[in-house]
Design an enzyme around this catalytic site. Structure first.
Site, short mmCIF file in Angstrom:
data_model
loop_
_atom_site.label_atom_id
_atom_site.label_comp_id
_atom_site.label_asym_id
_atom_site.label_seq_id
_atom_site.Cartn_x
_atom_site.Cartn_y
_atom_site.Cartn_z
N ASP A 1 -20.76 30.26 -73.54
CA ASP A 1 -21.00 29.22 -72.54
C ASP A 1 -20.62 27.85 -73.11
O ASP A 1 -19.70 27.74 -73.93
CB ASP A 1 -22.45 29.30 -72.07
CG ASP A 1 -22.63 28.88 -70.61
OD1 ASP A 1 -22.53 27.67 -70.33
OD2 ASP A 1 -22.89 29.76 -69.76
N ASP A 2 -21.31 26.83 -72.74
CA ASP A 2 -20.97 25.44 -73.04
C ASP A 2 -21.07 25.12 -74.53
O ASP A 2 -21.59 25.90 -75.33
CB ASP A 2 -21.90 24.54 -72.24
CG ASP A 2 -21.34 23.15 -71.96
OD1 ASP A 2 -20.32 22.79 -72.57
OD2 ASP A 2 -21.93 22.45 -71.12
N LYS B 1 -16.11 31.34 -66.88
CA LYS B 1 -17.19 30.77 -66.08
C LYS B 1 -16.87 29.29 -65.89
O LYS B 1 -16.70 28.55 -66.86
CB LYS B 1 -18.53 30.94 -66.82
CG LYS B 1 -19.69 30.22 -66.12
CD LYS B 1 -20.98 30.34 -66.93
CE LYS B 1 -22.09 29.51 -66.30
NZ LYS B 1 -23.36 29.60 -67.09
N ASP C 1 -17.96 25.73 -64.21
CA ASP C 1 -19.14 25.00 -63.73
C ASP C 1 -18.76 23.86 -62.77
O ASP C 1 -17.61 23.70 -62.37
CB ASP C 1 -19.93 24.50 -64.93
CG ASP C 1 -21.43 24.62 -64.75
OD1 ASP C 1 -21.91 24.46 -63.61
OD2 ASP C 1 -22.14 24.89 -65.75
N ARG D 1 -21.54 31.44 -57.78
CA ARG D 1 -22.98 31.21 -57.75
C ARG D 1 -23.40 30.78 -56.34
O ARG D 1 -22.74 29.96 -55.70
CB ARG D 1 -23.35 30.16 -58.78
CG ARG D 1 -23.44 30.69 -60.19
CD ARG D 1 -24.78 31.34 -60.49
NE ARG D 1 -25.81 30.33 -60.29
CZ ARG D 1 -26.10 29.38 -61.17
NH1 ARG D 1 -25.45 29.31 -62.33
NH2 ARG D 1 -27.03 28.50 -60.92
N ASP E 1 -29.66 26.85 -60.57
CA ASP E 1 -29.94 27.65 -61.76
C ASP E 1 -31.31 28.34 -61.70
O ASP E 1 -32.30 27.75 -61.26
CB ASP E 1 -29.92 26.76 -63.01
CG ASP E 1 -28.53 26.28 -63.35
OD1 ASP E 1 -27.56 26.68 -62.67
OD2 ASP E 1 -28.40 25.50 -64.32
#
Length: 490
Positions: free
Chosen positions: A87-88, A162, A164, A220, A224
């Site tokens: 992820d990030d 992924k 965002d 999504r 979250d």
């Protein structure tokens, strides 16, 4: 899948997308090229692990590779958890040509090294960016650099992105604005020629379930998640979709209930992502985690573990390892369940919450799955009549009564064969005398190897591990009655 095979598969898919004529598949269904998946990928929901929920920015090469090894050793890879997603917080900036530069301290060998290592283990590599000038962790975002970043991902052997929604420079607020912004990366990924699953993480902003299926493989549908079963939180203000401000800190039941009006937007090649699984992070009871995992599976959400895999407890490994529930998620129908009814109740918990609901889903083989959810504060007796279970067939407007109401139905509990804590502990101990890897002809009721036999083939072959245990039957026009514990499903 080996890189060379993957490339051939991508080329074939790209050619099919250019065709305009529908055709009949071997099973008699009509196929319209391009309608199932925009890039030919992700025909059933993706499975794997993402570091964010458990580790946030505290990520490095060793964490990824140690987790990958645990996924192999614990039998999770062979159950279908094949993506390891970074992820990030992996980038420190861009070079003079505009390409991302990985953090040399946390990733000293670079990203290609990690990808090659994962591929050699039979796993796939996912990475992260944001359709903004910064990522959510305030690292370089991809807005305006889509081509360079897509080329970077492809050159480093990435199989999954992924993507965002942070720091998007106001390029949101209408579906068209968000579509255009996310489509730039979609086209850039396709132009690389490498098959890369493209998963949007725009939190349900601007209703991606209405437009993202033509440019991505998942999206999504909510703000979250956090590790709570049903606690309301003002930072997650919406309780239904469409939602103007998705927020974050959304509970399991909050996200599940927001799936009810959009369940028809789930389809092969595009799945409504209900966010990562919290099982193992400590904020819920065992029953709550079982419900969480069951409903993510039933709704065809991606099953992405969001916990410390290396440190899993036996109970939580047993939840993640239930092949009967995973088979539901991976069913070729690629559909989501429908909520038939939802009632508020008076037996409230510490958060003032009490609700009960019935969810139903049809599978490719003609079976029907039901889930009675008890959100009350104590065990409740709950009922599901065939009239409710087959509501859609009963009200379809046909001239004949629903045939399902006239049949007797056998009932199987998909959790009846849950792996014991003792068996799970043996696997976690990496005991070579009881390996987690099993063969296609295994008669185990608790383990399964989808690399030896796919879930689709296993269901056709009546594989023991995929059907749970028969616990009763419902006669024609009858009702199924079950005692459901607090915050559980049955």
């Amino acid at each position: 899948m080996a890189p060379s095979d993957s490339k051939r598969s991508f080329v074939a898919a790209a050619l099919l997308l250019k065709l305009t004529t529908a055709y009949l598949a071997d099973d008699g269904t009509v196929v319209i090229p391009g309608a199932a998946s925009y890039n030919g990928l992700n025909l059933v929901p993706q499975m794997g692990w993402d570091n964010w929920n458990a580790f946030g920015c505290s990520v490095n090469e060793s964490l990824l590779l140690d987790t990958a090894q645990a996924m192999v050793d614990y039998g999770l890879r062979d159950l279908g958890y094949n993506y390891v997603i970074l992820d990030d917080c992996w980038s420190i900036g861009r070079n003079a040509s505009g390409y991302q530069v990985p953090d040399p301290v946390t990733f000293p060998n670079g990203m290609k090294y990690i990808a090659d290592h994962l591929h050699s283990m039979g796993l796939k590599f996912g990475m992260y960016s944001s359709a903004g000038v910064f990522t959510c962790g305030k690292r370089p975002g991809s807005l305006g650099y889509e081509t360079q970043d897509a080329e970077f991902f492809a050159a480093n052997g990435v199989d999954y992105l992924k993507y965002d929604n942070c720091f998007n420079q106001g390029q949101s607020g209408t579906p068209k604005l968000s579509f255009d912004r996310y489509n730039v990366m979609s086209q850039a990924l396709n132009a690389t020629g490498r098959p890369i699953v493209y998963s949007l993480c725009n939190w349900g902003n601007d209703d991606p379930y209405d437009w993202a299926y033509t440019i991505s493989n998942a999206g999504r549908m909510s703000g979250d998640i956090y590790d709570s079963f049903n606690r309301p939180d003002d930072r997650c203000p919406c309780t239904v979709n469409p939602c103007n401000w998705p927020g974050f800190h959304c509970s399991v039941l909050n996200i599940l209930n927001k799936m009810a009006p959009i369940q028809s937007r789930t389809m092969s090649g595009y799945f409504n992502d209900m966010d990562m699984l919290e099982v193992g992070n400590g904020g819920q009871t065992d029953n709550e985690y079982v419900t969480h995992f069951s409903m993510w599976a039933m709704m065809s959400s991606p099953l992405l573990m969001g916990t410390d895999v290396v440190g899993l407890s036996p109970a939580n490994l047993a939840i993640y390892s239930n092949p009967a529930v995973i088979a539901l998620n991976q069913d070729p129908s690629a559909a989501a369940g429908s909520r038939i009814w939802r009632h508020e109740c008076n037996d409230t918990d510490q958060y003032g919450q009490c609700e009960q609901s019935l969810w139903v889903r049809s599978l490719k083989n003609g079976d029907t799955v039901i889930a009675l959810i008890n959100g009350a504060n104590s065990t409740q007796t709950m009922n599901a009549s065939l009239s409710d279970i087959f509501l859609d067939a009963r009200t379809a407007g046909t001239s004949k009564p629903a045939a399902q109401l006239e049949e007797t139905w056998d009932v199987y509990d998909l959790w009846a064969n849950r792996m014991s804590n003792e068996e799970a502990a043996t696997i976690l101990a990496r005991n070579s005398t009881t390996p987690a890897v099993i063969t296609a002809n295994s008669t185990s009721t608790t383990r399964y190897n989808t690399t030896a036999m796919s879930y689709a083939d296993g269901l056709k072959a009546n594989a023991t591990a995929l059907f749970g245990k028969k616990v009763g039957s419902v006669p024609a026009h009858g009702t199924w009655t079950a005692s459901i514990p607090r915050h559980s499903t049955g």
